[in-house]
Motif scaffolding. Structure first.
Motif, PDB file in Angstrom:
ATOM      1  N   SER A  85       7.631  44.270  -8.959  1.00 10.70           N
ATOM      2  CA  SER A  85       7.676  42.332  -8.628  1.00 10.70           C
ATOM      3  C   SER A  85       7.043  42.005  -9.745  1.00 10.70           C
ATOM      4  O   SER A  85       6.896  40.875  -9.786  1.00 10.70           O
ATOM      5  N   GLU A 347      14.986  43.390  -4.037  1.00  4.33           N
ATOM      6  CA  GLU A 347      14.157  42.216  -2.615  1.00  4.33           C
ATOM      7  C   GLU A 347      13.085  43.202  -1.897  1.00  4.33           C
ATOM      8  O   GLU A 347      13.573  44.457  -2.124  1.00  4.33           O
ATOM      9  N   VAL A 349      12.031  43.467   1.836  1.00  2.04           N
ATOM     10  CA  VAL A 349      11.717  42.750   3.085  1.00  2.04           C
ATOM     11  C   VAL A 349      10.784  43.607   4.104  1.00  2.04           C
ATOM     12  O   VAL A 349      10.803  44.748   3.847  1.00  2.04           O
ATOM     13  N   ILE A 410      14.860  35.988   1.933  1.00  2.00           N
ATOM     14  CA  ILE A 410      12.869  35.983   1.967  1.00  2.00           C
ATOM     15  C   ILE A 410      13.148  34.934   3.507  1.00  2.00           C
ATOM     16  O   ILE A 410      12.510  34.940   4.472  1.00  2.00           O
ATOM     17  N   VAL A 420       7.450  38.896   3.606  1.00  2.00           N
ATOM     18  CA  VAL A 420       8.324  38.762   2.319  1.00  2.00           C
ATOM     19  C   VAL A 420       8.185  39.842   1.252  1.00  2.00           C
ATOM     20  O   VAL A 420       8.914  40.041   0.208  1.00  2.00           O
ATOM     21  N   THR A 421       6.545  41.081   1.520  1.00  2.15           N
ATOM     22  CA  THR A 421       6.995  42.010   0.549  1.00  2.15           C
ATOM     23  C   THR A 421       6.414  42.569   0.981  1.00  2.15           C
ATOM     24  O   THR A 421       5.058  42.651   1.602  1.00  2.15           O
ATOM     25  N   VAL A 426       3.059  41.392  -4.742  1.00  9.06           N
ATOM     26  CA  VAL A 426       3.133  39.447  -3.902  1.00  9.06           C
ATOM     27  C   VAL A 426       3.788  39.594  -6.295  1.00  9.06           C
ATOM     28  O   VAL A 426       4.499  38.781  -6.109  1.00  9.06           O
ATOM     29  N   LYS A 430       7.316  36.820  -6.221  1.00 10.14           N
ATOM     30  CA  LYS A 430       6.930  36.640  -4.346  1.00 10.14           C
ATOM     31  C   LYS A 430       5.773  35.592  -4.318  1.00 10.14           C
ATOM     32  O   LYS A 430       5.068  35.838  -2.822  1.00 10.14           O
ATOM     33  N   GLY A 433       7.712  33.169  -1.817  1.00 13.10           N
ATOM     34  CA  GLY A 433       7.783  33.685  -1.003  1.00 13.10           C
ATOM     35  C   GLY A 433       6.471  34.148  -0.432  1.00 13.10           C
ATOM     36  O   GLY A 433       6.486  33.435   1.282  1.00 13.10           O
TER      37      GLY A 433
ATOM     38  N   ALA B 196       2.009  41.124   1.339  1.00 11.60           N
ATOM     39  CA  ALA B 196       1.724  39.462   0.646  1.00 11.60           C
ATOM     40  C   ALA B 196       0.274  39.596   1.392  1.00 11.60           C
ATOM     41  O   ALA B 196       0.457  38.645   2.213  1.00 11.60           O
TER      42      ALA B 196
END
Lengths: 466, 466
Positions: A85, A347, A349, A410, A420-421, A426, A430, A433, B196
């Motif tokens: 990230s 990604e 998610v 997202i 989002v993660t 992050v 992100k 996000g 997040a």
């Protein structure tokens, strides 16, 4: 070295800092500063740092942070640089602190079932060291052969077995930390339980170096567990595989791993390593169970029934351990195998398990809409999906389309009640996000805490929340 | 009602607040304010509150906190009032917020294995509600028939099964919270994993109402587990029982409960409830294991061998379920049984498991040194000891001696590498202990976080850290 421009065009004298540390600790040559300028999220922005520090003690880290506070120089901590990230990407005018020289397993205690390690210890090395005592350190990110416990703590890394055994944070008992004011402190405890004050350990775990620099970690261990059994299922659509994941959850069985790999991943790994895995399907599910004896067999049968009930074209308990290991090796190699095809935008998610089929269908629709190749790896049993968006090297238009796909995934994950993660953090990728996921009042709580613990704003600025 | 003196002798108009809430929400009659003035830690100081609020919605809690911020009135949240550290004791000029009217189980989701509850739900009621869906909510404080999930969250309550299954915080996925600035926010998530932003859920769990008022809790559940088996051991000294606990840890077996009760507890329960438990020993250990089938039998045998190896005068796997249940009932009844003998000052130290024998010996020496009666209950498998210091009612000199014993036990626990509170929380009783346990720099981190999230200083002031 001499004078260098730090952020806000302030001149700093790196010789001054170098003189406070043992010779060779601070690297400023261009090859070094380039090598440490980013983690595996090259897609995210990064700068060449002023210098790279490779301390060998917590005291040196404290000296470094104090100097950085005094001179308003950003500090970016770094483990093995396997982050996805951009959390360890260097920032302009900052110093990267690599913990690679602090890699000792300091203590293993079989009675208290804990280990004390420096942050640079590689995840698999800790696992091997404690195994000699009949103990097990569960958190197993796919990067475990390379990533470090310090990096795992910074991102609260997940992995394959967390569907049953939890994530890194579930195993951190105590931390030694250099704070944003340059204090060297211990938080947490060595006892099985403890509620003396706020849970600062959990606050620091996953804070990506924005609230403190971790210089020692005390981890909780488990007794070695029974051998695992593997169940494999082949599916002719991603959605059918997703239905099988939800069916396992409904069956009340908790597998010790439940991974999804799609055709793109299998092909890429086969092309690279020739593991001999047949990929005549759209997706496979790899499940492991680790119940003891007859209970484990019952778990395996329950998973098998769920796979078959969801329409697997083929499903079986693996009788062949070598074959099962090859399948899980393919899982671990999927990311580097795909990277050979071009830059990968990763990604991460996570959605409720019952909504995995819907989310996988959405990812396919997004790939078609934006005309991009999206391969899917997933810790499916957790609902943690890693759509990997692959672009041909040098194709700028494809990069733009990939970014749109990334953003749409997202949006879709949030619409599914997801995050989002799930485990990568992050970092930089992100940040938008995070702002979409969290209400402003919660972002403001983050800011207030960050200001409270990093009042000078030197700890990994620009990451997570700004 | 009309004008009343709040803290700092400011006059506040409670009619104004009452008018913002549904009729009957705010109680100001002396019987009510007295009834809600303290939890079970009567030993700690408390004041009669200005008023007691019994909101029925999160919106009402928000209204209340906003009014309190505006008028500089302290807010003290309260679950069932079973706390043992004074965390819910009313403070001068403050308002107690009781969550007893917010007691709905809002949702149970068998696929995602989670439940959403209001804070006033009683622990055992949640357990019963999810059991109907084949699910299990593990955290089981001894107060589970009375204490609420909101209170359990505020104190990060432990219990009997946490030796294997962890504490309340390990099961909290998300919280709805009214913040110190009167915002109503959600933190956490419904997914199995998620990183997040900072782990605000863990920060709030165990913060004893000093960082926010929890108005809804999303808890993680597990599938129902196999039936437990019980192993009982009788020992002719506390230290021998402690050695048996360490032996179980060394054997690599994780029991689902490992409780210690000394002779004083058994006698008090027998005298009260006549459960027919023979107490011809100094201490008993009650272990449970819950491995499936043959694995469970092997676990029980391992525990039995550890008990016998440590010199149990008698040890056996219980063949009689009613007898086993009576033993665990005695464990739960020990605290109220001892309270019948006089005011009880409850300790809650936690030490490394290997040092349980040493700590139990120290408690005995302290009892002799200060000439006080100390009964011992312990979640021994966690190293979490509850020496209960009992004084004859009205004996002020005994109270002074009890306080000295209390302080000495804390000193000894810290010397053993332990913590001053394993599961009851800091509240008022352990504030000095907290200061002894944590370095000033860590206390300052607590203060900075508290100021960041409760800038007006209205949330349970005087508790935990000041």
């Amino acid at each position: 070295m001499t004078l260098t421009t730090a952020r806000d065009a302030v001149l700093v004298d790196l010789d001054d800092l170098a003189g406070l540390l043992p010779p060779g600790t601070l690297l400023t040559d261009p090859a070094s500063t380039a090598r440490y300028s980013h983690d595996e999220a090259e897609w995210a922005p990064y700068a060449v740092p002023l210098a790279v520090a490779r301390p060998t003690s917590a005291e040196q880290v404290r000296t470094l942070v104090r100097w950085c506070v005094e001179h308003d120089v950003p500090v970016v901590p770094r483990g093995a640089g396997t982050g996805l990230s951009g959390g360890a990407n260097a920032v302009s005018g900052g110093i990267v602190v690599s913990f690679e020289q602090m890699a000792a397993v300091t203590r293993i205690d079989p009675v208290e079932r804990l280990a004390v390690v420096q942050p640079g210890v590689v995840n698999d090395d800790l696992r091997a060291a404690v195994a000699e005592h009949g103990l097990w350190y569960p958190p197993d990110p796919a990067s475990s052969p390379w990533s470090t416990i310090g990096g795992n703590v910074a991102t609260n890394a997940g992995g394959l077995c967390c569907v049953k055994y939890g994530v890194t944070g579930d195993y951190v008992l105590a931390l030694e930390v250099v704070t944003g004011t340059g204090e060297l402190v211990r938080v947490g405890r060595e006892t099985a339980k403890g509620v003396a004050g706020y849970d600062l350990v959990s606050l620091l775990v996953g804070s990506e170096g924005t609230l403190g620099l971790v210089t020692e970690i005390t981890v909780r261990l488990r007794p070695a567990r029974p051998a695992e059994q593997t169940v494999v299922g082949f599916f002719d659509s991603l959605v059918a595989a997703g239905e099988a994941v939800a069916a396992v959850a409904r069956a009340g069985t908790i597998p010790s791993a439940l991974e999804l790999l799609d055709r793109h991943c299998l092909t890429a790994v086969n092309d690279w390593k020739n593991l001999g895995i047949e990929a005549d399907c759209e997706a496979i599910l790899l499940a492991r169970v680790d119940g003891p004896g007859a209970a484990g067999i019952a778990e395996a049968e329950a998973v098998l029934a769920a796979f078959e009930g969801a329409g697997a074209t083929f499903a079986a308990r693996s009788e062949d351990e070598a074959e099962a290991d090859a399948m899980f090796a393919a899982r671990r190699l999927a990311y580097p195998a795909l990277e050979r095809l071009g830059p990968v935008l990763t990604e991460d998610v996570c959605v409720p398990v019952g909504r995995v089929p819907e989310m996988l269908a959405a990812v396919q629709a997004i790939a078609e809409r934006h005309d991009v190749l999206i391969a899917n790896i997933a810790h499916a049993g957790d609902g943690n999906l890693h759509p990997l968006i692959i672009t041909p090297a040098g194709d700028d238009e494809a990069r733009v389309r990939a970014q749109h796909a990334f953003d749409d995934i997202i949006v879709e994950a949030l619409a599914c009640g997801g995050t989002v993660t799930g485990e990568h953090g992050v970092g930089l990728l992100k940040r938008a996000g995070l702002a979409a996921e969290l209400p402003l009042a919660v972002v403001d709580m983050h800011r207030a805490i960050r200001r409270a613990l990093d009042p000078h704003g030197v700890l990994n600025p620009g990451k997570v929340v700004t």
